[in-house]
Design a protein around this motif. Structure first.
Motif, PDB file in Angstrom:
ATOM      1  N   LEU A  57       0.803  -1.226   0.000  1.00  0.00           N
ATOM      2  CA  LEU A  57       0.000   0.000   0.000  1.00  0.00           C
ATOM      3  C   LEU A  57       0.833   1.271   0.000  1.00  0.00           C
ATOM      4  N   GLY A  58       2.127   1.150   0.170  1.00  0.00           N
ATOM      5  CA  GLY A  58       2.977   2.325   0.250  1.00  0.00           C
ATOM      6  C   GLY A  58       3.107   3.020  -1.092  1.00  0.00           C
ATOM      7  N   PRO A  59       3.925   4.084  -1.162  1.00  0.00           N
ATOM      8  CA  PRO A  59       4.109   4.816  -2.418  1.00  0.00           C
ATOM      9  C   PRO A  59       4.731   3.907  -3.493  1.00  0.00           C
ATOM     10  N   GLY A  60       4.220   4.023  -4.700  1.00  0.00           N
ATOM     11  CA  GLY A  60       4.744   3.227  -5.806  1.00  0.00           C
ATOM     12  C   GLY A  60       4.459   1.749  -5.672  1.00  0.00           C
ATOM     13  N   SER A  61       3.361   1.431  -5.001  1.00  0.00           N
ATOM     14  CA  SER A  61       3.077   0.030  -4.705  1.00  0.00           C
ATOM     15  C   SER A  61       2.080  -0.569  -5.669  1.00  0.00           C
ATOM     16  N   ASP A  62       2.397  -0.558  -6.955  1.00  0.00           N
ATOM     17  CA  ASP A  62       1.482  -1.176  -7.904  1.00  0.00           C
ATOM     18  C   ASP A  62       1.914  -2.586  -8.288  1.00  0.00           C
ATOM     19  N   PHE A  63       3.183  -2.890  -8.088  1.00  0.00           N
ATOM     20  CA  PHE A  63       3.725  -4.149  -8.611  1.00  0.00           C
ATOM     21  C   PHE A  63       3.134  -5.365  -7.926  1.00  0.00           C
ATOM     22  N   ILE A  64       3.105  -5.351  -6.599  1.00  0.00           N
ATOM     23  CA  ILE A  64       2.601  -6.514  -5.865  1.00  0.00           C
ATOM     24  C   ILE A  64       1.089  -6.698  -6.060  1.00  0.00           C
ATOM     25  N   PRO A  65       0.295  -5.641  -5.982  1.00  0.00           N
ATOM     26  CA  PRO A  65      -1.124  -5.830  -6.312  1.00  0.00           C
ATOM     27  C   PRO A  65      -1.343  -6.429  -7.702  1.00  0.00           C
ATOM     28  N   VAL A  66      -0.552  -6.009  -8.677  1.00  0.00           N
ATOM     29  CA  VAL A  66      -0.680  -6.613 -10.000  1.00  0.00           C
ATOM     30  C   VAL A  66      -0.386  -8.108  -9.925  1.00  0.00           C
ATOM     31  N   MET A  67       0.659  -8.459  -9.205  1.00  0.00           N
ATOM     32  CA  MET A  67       0.987  -9.876  -9.072  1.00  0.00           C
ATOM     33  C   MET A  67      -0.151 -10.641  -8.403  1.00  0.00           C
ATOM     34  N   LEU A  68      -0.732 -10.033  -7.375  1.00  0.00           N
ATOM     35  CA  LEU A  68      -1.785 -10.729  -6.635  1.00  0.00           C
ATOM     36  C   LEU A  68      -3.062 -10.879  -7.449  1.00  0.00           C
ATOM     37  N   TYR A  69      -3.377  -9.852  -8.245  1.00  0.00           N
ATOM     38  CA  TYR A  69      -4.704  -9.839  -8.850  1.00  0.00           C
ATOM     39  C   TYR A  69      -4.726 -10.145 -10.346  1.00  0.00           C
ATOM     40  N   GLU A  70      -3.575 -10.371 -10.956  1.00  0.00           N
ATOM     41  CA  GLU A  70      -3.562 -10.707 -12.375  1.00  0.00           C
ATOM     42  C   GLU A  70      -2.910 -12.057 -12.649  1.00  0.00           C
ATOM     43  N   ALA A  71      -2.844 -12.888 -11.627  1.00  0.00           N
ATOM     44  CA  ALA A  71      -2.155 -14.182 -11.776  1.00  0.00           C
ATOM     45  C   ALA A  71      -2.781 -15.046 -12.872  1.00  0.00           C
ATOM     46  N   ARG A  72      -4.069 -14.855 -13.132  1.00  0.00           N
ATOM     47  CA  ARG A  72      -4.735 -15.634 -14.177  1.00  0.00           C
ATOM     48  C   ARG A  72      -4.118 -15.418 -15.548  1.00  0.00           C
ATOM     49  N   SER A  73      -3.502 -14.252 -15.753  1.00  0.00           N
ATOM     50  CA  SER A  73      -3.079 -13.868 -17.094  1.00  0.00           C
ATOM     51  C   SER A  73      -1.643 -14.259 -17.444  1.00  0.00           C
ATOM     52  N   ILE A  74      -0.967 -14.972 -16.559  1.00  0.00           N
ATOM     53  CA  ILE A  74       0.366 -15.450 -16.937  1.00  0.00           C
ATOM     54  C   ILE A  74       0.313 -16.957 -17.184  1.00  0.00           C
ATOM     55  N   THR A  75       1.352 -17.460 -17.827  1.00  0.00           N
ATOM     56  CA  THR A  75       1.378 -18.891 -18.142  1.00  0.00           C
ATOM     57  C   THR A  75       1.685 -19.692 -16.876  1.00  0.00           C
ATOM     58  N   SER A  76       1.428 -20.973 -16.932  1.00  0.00           N
ATOM     59  CA  SER A  76       1.669 -21.793 -15.743  1.00  0.00           C
ATOM     60  C   SER A  76       3.172 -21.905 -15.469  1.00  0.00           C
ATOM     61  N   ARG A  77       3.956 -21.827 -16.525  1.00  0.00           N
ATOM     62  CA  ARG A  77       5.407 -21.849 -16.295  1.00  0.00           C
ATOM     63  C   ARG A  77       5.843 -20.582 -15.541  1.00  0.00           C
ATOM     64  N   GLN A  78       5.299 -19.452 -15.958  1.00  0.00           N
ATOM     65  CA  GLN A  78       5.611 -18.208 -15.257  1.00  0.00           C
ATOM     66  C   GLN A  78       5.111 -18.254 -13.824  1.00  0.00           C
ATOM     67  N   ARG A  79       3.936 -18.858 -13.647  1.00  0.00           N
ATOM     68  CA  ARG A  79       3.399 -18.964 -12.292  1.00  0.00           C
ATOM     69  C   ARG A  79       4.327 -19.796 -11.413  1.00  0.00           C
ATOM     70  N   ALA A  80       4.886 -20.848 -12.003  1.00  0.00           N
ATOM     71  CA  ALA A  80       5.793 -21.694 -11.226  1.00  0.00           C
ATOM     72  C   ALA A  80       7.058 -20.926 -10.836  1.00  0.00           C
ATOM     73  N   LEU A  81       7.559 -20.109 -11.765  1.00  0.00           N
ATOM     74  CA  LEU A  81       8.735 -19.298 -11.445  1.00  0.00           C
ATOM     75  C   LEU A  81       8.428 -18.310 -10.323  1.00  0.00           C
ATOM     76  N   LEU A  82       7.265 -17.706 -10.401  1.00  0.00           N
ATOM     77  CA  LEU A  82       6.880 -16.753  -9.367  1.00  0.00           C
ATOM     78  C   LEU A  82       6.703 -17.445  -8.017  1.00  0.00           C
ATOM     79  N   ALA A  83       6.167 -18.672  -8.055  1.00  0.00           N
ATOM     80  CA  ALA A  83       5.926 -19.387  -6.800  1.00  0.00           C
ATOM     81  C   ALA A  83       7.236 -19.567  -6.033  1.00  0.00           C
ATOM     82  N   GLU A  84       8.303 -19.729  -6.779  1.00  0.00           N
ATOM     83  CA  GLU A  84       9.633 -19.818  -6.165  1.00  0.00           C
ATOM     84  C   GLU A  84       9.941 -18.558  -5.345  1.00  0.00           C
TER      85      GLU A  84
END
Lengths: 217, 217
Positions: free
Chosen positions: A122-149
DNA sequence: CCTACCGATCGGTAGG
DNA sequence: CCTACCGATCGGTAGG
């Protein structure tokens, strides 16, 4: 007056503008500007509703230019998420290191983790993590696996703290479920928190800790 | 053999198929099928990624036919959300009424609300509320205002319960923030809960209550 | 509710 | 990084 005489020997930029080869396509700050612009628009409008044209225009580029820096819109989305996670992990580690000298008890450690999480979310410039949390549907499963790491790196410091609280009788739910429920509670704040009014991030962190953590049994 | 003789006097359907006028466009179950199909696809792929063609095909319609039932894709999305909220409110009221005879204490009342919320969110056919929660960006502000009305109806029974728990010393955070944090905790479960494995909804509700509610001071 | 269709937008590319 | 462009997809409509 040396800038107006002697054509080939200008002193303003010693050897002309810096050469860019294909190999250094990733450095420079135009790419960073694109990432920030993408994070902002992906968050506000969602991945599909934010066009690459919008994102380009927001940094003064033409419509085709983002594809010089990213090979596809999906790659841009993933880059936003990865950047968000790397930055979050780094900030978390710094926050923990800063407090380590004080040898905080588990409850104080949780408070540090929660406070930092709100900052990242929620701090200043905090768009990156919300995007990760709320747009997970739009990446590939391979990308999701990398992110899960990366996500499990981020979550790693939470488990021992929750285990300790559980053992001390200050956490009344099983650790694994408690972790999911607590993260949900925090992550959802990205939906309703308004920086300009209401509670500060410190207030928020205090309320969350009070809600989750009881007195020792 | 009366079905094969006497052209105009068939007995199968006394007066031919039921007449549909423009006014009764909203009844019938084709519209309901579209709603369910839309909820499913909006949830799985997101509003923009799910095309009206996908939604139509899933119920065996042609690409233009959804617009006979809904005037736009946005109207279809809003209808999903509204249907989800009306159904959730109704189920919550039934759950509370069912338990009223037992005169439950505040903690037991919260458990009923939480259990029903998980059912609405994660139970069979539970795509409507997740769509409402996660696609709010894609409706107009006027629609959002209409939905907020229903949402406050849904939240109404929670406040007195939380107030009572707060007074009894079993809720350690301020009621307004606690409500937001608790809803977040529950709502986020739509992101990770898998009906086919792990905890049951009863387990989940128990863990949530244990996490949030302490012993009386 | 289907058929046939349209205009707009969008991601992405070639070539410089 | 810009210019100019393409193919595909999509929401929506007319007319029956």
């Amino acid at each position: 007056m040396e800038t107006t005489v002697g054509g080939p020997t200008l002193t303003k930029r010693p050897r002309g503008r810096p050469r860019k080869t294909v190999l250094e396509r990733d450095d420079g700050n135009r790419r960073q500007e694109l990432l920030r612009s993408a994070a902002r628009l992906f968050r506000r409008k969602g991945f599909h509703a934010a066009s690459t044209r919008d994102i380009a225009a927001a940094v003064g580029m033409q419509s085709g230019s983002p594809f010089y820096h990213f090979k596809s819109k999906g790659a841009l989305l993933y880059a936003v998420m990865e950047e968000g996670m790397r930055s979050a992990i780094e900030r978390q580690q710094r926050a923990l290191a800063r407090a380590a000298a004080a040898a905080p008890d588990p409850c104080a450690q949780l408070r540090i983790l929660v406070r930092n999480h709100f900052d990242v979310l929620l701090g200043p410039g905090s768009d990156f993590i919300p995007v990760m949390l709320y747009e997970a549907r739009s990446i590939t499963s391979r990308q999701r696996a990398l992110l899960a790491e990366l996500q499990s790196q981020y979550e790693a410091p939470w488990s021992p703290v929750l285990e300790a609280l559980r053992t001390a009788g200050q956490l009344r739910a099983e650790v694994k479920l408690a972790r999911l429920l607590i993260f949900g509670s925090l992550n959802w704040s990205a939906q309703w928190y308004d920086r300009r009014k209401g509670a500060s991030l410190d207030n928020l962190a205090d309320a969350a800790i009070a809600l989750f953590i009881g007195d020792a049994a």
